[in-house]
Design a protein around this motif. Structure first.
Motif, mmCIF file in Angstrom:
data_model
loop_
_atom_site.group_PDB
_atom_site.id
_atom_site.type_symbol
_atom_site.label_atom_id
_atom_site.label_comp_id
_atom_site.label_asym_id
_atom_site.label_seq_id
_atom_site.Cartn_x
_atom_site.Cartn_y
_atom_site.Cartn_z
ATOM 1 N N TYR A 53 -7.710 6.291 7.345
ATOM 2 C CA TYR A 53 -7.191 5.182 8.084
ATOM 3 C C TYR A 53 -7.747 3.594 7.490
ATOM 4 O O TYR A 53 -7.156 2.707 7.304
ATOM 5 C CB TYR A 53 -7.284 5.119 9.529
ATOM 6 C CG TYR A 53 -6.727 6.382 10.266
ATOM 7 C CD1 TYR A 53 -5.291 6.593 10.166
ATOM 8 C CD2 TYR A 53 -7.696 7.175 10.859
ATOM 9 C CE1 TYR A 53 -4.895 7.540 10.950
ATOM 10 C CE2 TYR A 53 -7.145 8.394 11.272
ATOM 11 C CZ TYR A 53 -5.725 8.442 11.519
ATOM 12 O OH TYR A 53 -5.038 9.769 11.731
ATOM 13 N N PRO A 106 4.334 -4.905 -8.641
ATOM 14 C CA PRO A 106 3.709 -3.546 -9.102
ATOM 15 C C PRO A 106 3.135 -2.822 -7.961
ATOM 16 O O PRO A 106 3.075 -1.135 -7.852
ATOM 17 C CB PRO A 106 2.820 -3.544 -10.404
ATOM 18 C CG PRO A 106 3.227 -5.186 -10.637
ATOM 19 C CD PRO A 106 3.564 -5.822 -9.489
ATOM 20 N N ILE A 107 2.589 -3.192 -6.850
ATOM 21 C CA ILE A 107 1.906 -2.458 -5.896
ATOM 22 C C ILE A 107 2.945 -1.740 -5.064
ATOM 23 O O ILE A 107 2.757 -0.598 -4.531
ATOM 24 C CB ILE A 107 1.319 -3.528 -4.935
ATOM 25 C CG1 ILE A 107 0.146 -4.297 -5.436
ATOM 26 C CG2 ILE A 107 0.753 -2.636 -3.712
ATOM 27 C CD1 ILE A 107 -0.668 -5.141 -4.742
ATOM 28 N N TYR A 117 -8.586 3.728 4.447
ATOM 29 C CA TYR A 117 -8.052 3.625 2.845
ATOM 30 C C TYR A 117 -6.588 3.908 2.987
ATOM 31 O O TYR A 117 -6.281 4.996 2.726
ATOM 32 C CB TYR A 117 -8.886 4.521 1.934
ATOM 33 C CG TYR A 117 -10.097 3.896 1.874
ATOM 34 C CD1 TYR A 117 -10.695 2.763 1.221
ATOM 35 C CD2 TYR A 117 -11.210 4.619 2.593
ATOM 36 C CE1 TYR A 117 -11.982 2.210 1.225
ATOM 37 C CE2 TYR A 117 -12.390 4.112 2.642
ATOM 38 C CZ TYR A 117 -12.788 3.107 1.788
ATOM 39 O OH TYR A 117 -14.021 2.591 2.115
ATOM 40 N N PRO A 118 -5.594 3.097 3.568
ATOM 41 C CA PRO A 118 -4.229 3.440 3.792
ATOM 42 C C PRO A 118 -3.701 3.602 2.210
ATOM 43 O O PRO A 118 -4.121 3.384 1.023
ATOM 44 C CB PRO A 118 -3.506 2.125 4.056
ATOM 45 C CG PRO A 118 -4.557 1.014 3.979
ATOM 46 C CD PRO A 118 -5.983 1.663 3.887
ATOM 47 N N SER A 119 -2.726 4.555 2.243
ATOM 48 C CA SER A 119 -1.984 5.177 0.844
ATOM 49 C C SER A 119 -0.942 3.945 0.529
ATOM 50 O O SER A 119 -0.739 3.042 1.531
ATOM 51 C CB SER A 119 -1.396 6.449 1.081
ATOM 52 O OG SER A 119 -0.394 6.291 1.804
ATOM 53 N N ARG A 120 -0.442 3.933 -0.746
ATOM 54 C CA ARG A 120 0.351 3.032 -0.980
ATOM 55 C C ARG A 120 1.791 3.071 -0.437
ATOM 56 O O ARG A 120 2.137 4.269 -0.035
ATOM 57 C CB ARG A 120 0.920 3.297 -2.511
ATOM 58 C CG ARG A 120 -0.147 2.712 -3.527
ATOM 59 C CD ARG A 120 0.192 3.179 -4.945
ATOM 60 N NE ARG A 120 -1.116 3.080 -5.527
ATOM 61 C CZ ARG A 120 -2.139 4.112 -5.485
ATOM 62 N NH1 ARG A 120 -1.728 5.093 -5.120
ATOM 63 N NH2 ARG A 120 -3.183 3.992 -6.237
ATOM 64 N N PRO A 121 2.452 2.099 -0.005
ATOM 65 C CA PRO A 121 3.513 2.134 0.788
ATOM 66 C C PRO A 121 4.678 2.904 0.348
ATOM 67 O O PRO A 121 5.715 3.531 0.658
ATOM 68 C CB PRO A 121 3.915 0.653 1.039
ATOM 69 C CG PRO A 121 2.902 -0.244 0.298
ATOM 70 C CD PRO A 121 2.053 0.561 -0.145
ATOM 71 N N ASP A 127 -6.923 6.247 -4.279
ATOM 72 C CA ASP A 127 -7.983 5.976 -5.396
ATOM 73 C C ASP A 127 -9.169 6.646 -5.145
ATOM 74 O O ASP A 127 -9.469 6.996 -4.109
ATOM 75 C CB ASP A 127 -8.101 4.401 -5.716
ATOM 76 C CG ASP A 127 -6.991 3.782 -6.209
ATOM 77 O OD1 ASP A 127 -5.828 4.459 -6.836
ATOM 78 O OD2 ASP A 127 -6.774 2.685 -6.357
#
Ligand code: HEM
Ligand code: FES
Lengths: 220, 268
Positions: free
Chosen positions: A210, A59-60, A212-216, A199
């Motif tokens: 950097y 789900p990620i 806190y990377p965003s969702r791929p 988040d």
């Protein structure tokens, strides 16, 4: 006494004096069987462990966007005060999947970000940028106030007090068939520059973007 | 191989020789017959498993002088865990992990309508706090008694894993009643996980099962709460207690070890 160098071992089991060695054999049958048994065991374990792991973290990488949701007509939203609207953020679970957004029309005198077709209305997320409690718009003081740890934001959703590390998130908006619609979420840094959604609790100034990377799978 | 100590059965419970002047083949009383049957059943198992040696090794250990009530805190924690396990199994018979309102409704049903439901739920709910308090007291005992020192470091490390697993139980269990408090506490808790740099965002996505709190989140928490972590805790308690039996417990720090006399002379 100097250590005597051992003569290097032959790679053939016959030369090494292994009992029952075959001509030209380099791996003993015992070693081969051990390797086969371990390999088969590892293969069988991975056969269930890898799918299970992928199942848990899958789900990620999901990107089920909910599309545009209609929230009203242009005349409903003034440019100096927020009007609440309820949108669905997680379908299928009733009220627990709803969330409030606060909407006002873009006001050129305070909204300095360049106008596009997606920010004619400013839609502010009620998800506190500290740890996600629901903030409330208090018109009398022109502040968003969080009930949990005292986070306070101004009319722009920019933090003016308390622990939040960045302004409140926003949603894209558009005019469609005469209705105002709310689309995907995006996060902003303290200069209101847009970033892929993050988040709560994750700063976006400096190296924050950097760390806190965003969702791929969810990029704006 | 040193001989294991005999089971310390009080003498009056040991088999008695027949009283003088009685017939050797006196008919046995029903009580004696029952005891005989029990013994032969245990013997039957022991002959096929040799379990008694292990049981004796684990239970009839020598304990140091000065062992006191603080040494019971570990066992108390374990009883608290067993209480959670047993009451949890029965709660699971009624609970429904349905984020659309069914979860809240099933908890309401347990509390208000099920026979002894409120009691069993209360045991689980209050027991969770009891367990957390006991874990910390036990940790304090092993810390202040210096029981974490060589050769027991590994048991301290296993203890830390147990502490983390216990906190994971608390975190995942808190969501299950699915009322306002559960919901917002979990939102905040998951977001706290997200504030860890680099990996935090992925951790919070894993916990929610996606970018938003959804139906998946509740099922995920339920599965972690009632399958994954209890299994891990049970296994870890096994390892923890194996090391306790293997290494023995420490003497309290106020008791000085008395060296053997010949060692004392050697030092002089
Ligand atoms: C689920 C949680 C736990 C259970 C059920 C448990 C159980 C036990 C039991 C029954 C003992 C036997 C001696 C005694 O009771 O004092 C013990 C010993 C010990 N425990 Fe735990 N424990 C838990 C958590 C912890 C934690 C969080 C720590 C520390 C981080 C820890 C560190 C130790 C150590 C170092 C010993 C050896 C004590 C000695 O040799 O005197 N345990 N544990
Ligand atoms: S969640 Fe809003 S201030 Fe902490």
């Amino acid at each position: 006494m100097a250590p005597t160098r051992r003569p290097s071992k032959s790679k053939y089991t016959a030369d090494r004096g292994v009992p029952g060695a075959f001509e030209g054999e380099t791996v003993t049958r015992r070693r081969f069987m051990t390797g086969t048994a371990h390999g088969a065991g590892a293969l069988a374990t991975m056969g269930f462990a890898l799918p299970a792991l992928a199942f848990a973290i899958g789900p990620i990488f999901n990107n089920d966007t909910l599309g545009w949701q209609t929230i009203g007509t242009p005349d409903m939203f003034p440019d100096d005060n927020y009007i609440p609207a309820v949108i669905v953020i997680a379908p299928g679970i009733g009220e627990a999947g709803n969330s409030t957004v606060y909407i006002r029309a873009r006001n050129a005198s305070i909204d300095t970000t360049p106008p596009t077709q997606f920010n004619r209305w400013i839609a502010i997320s009620t998800r506190c940028a500290h740890l996600g409690c629901p903030v409330r718009w208090v018109p009398a003081s022109e502040r968003f106030i969080c009930p949990c740890h005292g986070g306070v934001y101004d009319l722009q959703g920019v933090r003016v007090g308390g622990p939040p590390p960045r302004p409140l998130d926003r949603f894209f908006t558009r005019l469609h068939d005469g209705y105002v619609q709310v689309g995907a979420r995006y996060s902003v840094n303290s200069e209101l520059r847009a970033f892929s959604p993050r988040d709560p609790g994750e700063p976006l100034d400096g190296i924050g973007q950097y760390l806190y990377p965003s969702r791929p799978s969810v990029r704006i | 191989m040193p001989k294991l100590p005999a089971v310390p059965i009080p003498p009056r419970f040991l088999p008695q020789p027949p009283p003088p002047g009685t017939q050797r083949g006196r008919p046995r009383t029903p009580l004696e017959k029952g005891a005989e049957a029990g013994k032969s059943a245990v013997d039957w198992i022991d002959e096929r498993t040799s379990l008694s040696g292990g049981v004796r090794w684990a239970l009839f250990r020598k304990v140091p002088k000065g062992t006191n009530w603080f040494y019971t805190l570990g066992s108390a924690t374990m009883i608290a865990f067993l209480n959670q396990a047993v009451t949890g199994v029965f709660l699971a018979m009624y609970y429904r992990p349905d984020a659309g309102g069914g979860a809240y409704e099933s908890v309401r049903y347990i509390t208000n309508d099920v026979f002894l439901g409120q009691f069993v739920r209360g045991m689980h709910k209050w027991g969770s706090s009891v367990m957390v308090i006991l874990v910390f007291l036990h940790m304090g005992r092993t810390f202040f008694f210096g029981a974490y020192k060589y050769p027991r470091e590994l048991n301290w490390v296993i203890g830390v894993v147990l502490l983390i697993l216990t906190m994971t139980m608390s975190f995942t269990g808190y969501l299950l009643p699915f009322d306002q408090r559960s919901y917002w506490a979990t939102i905040v808790g998951v977001n706290i996980n997200g504030t860890g740099p680099l990996l935090g965002p992925y951790l919070s996505d894993f916990l929610r099962g996606g970018p938003e709190f959804s139906a998946t989140t509740l099922s995920r928490f339920y599965s972690i709460h009632m399958l994954l972590v209890p299994g891990a805790i049970a296994a870890m308690i096994g390892a923890h207690l194996y090391l306790v039996a293997k290494l023995g417990t420490t003497a309290p720090p106020w008791l000085r070890a008395k060296p053997e006399p010949e060692l004392v002379e050697e030092q002089l």
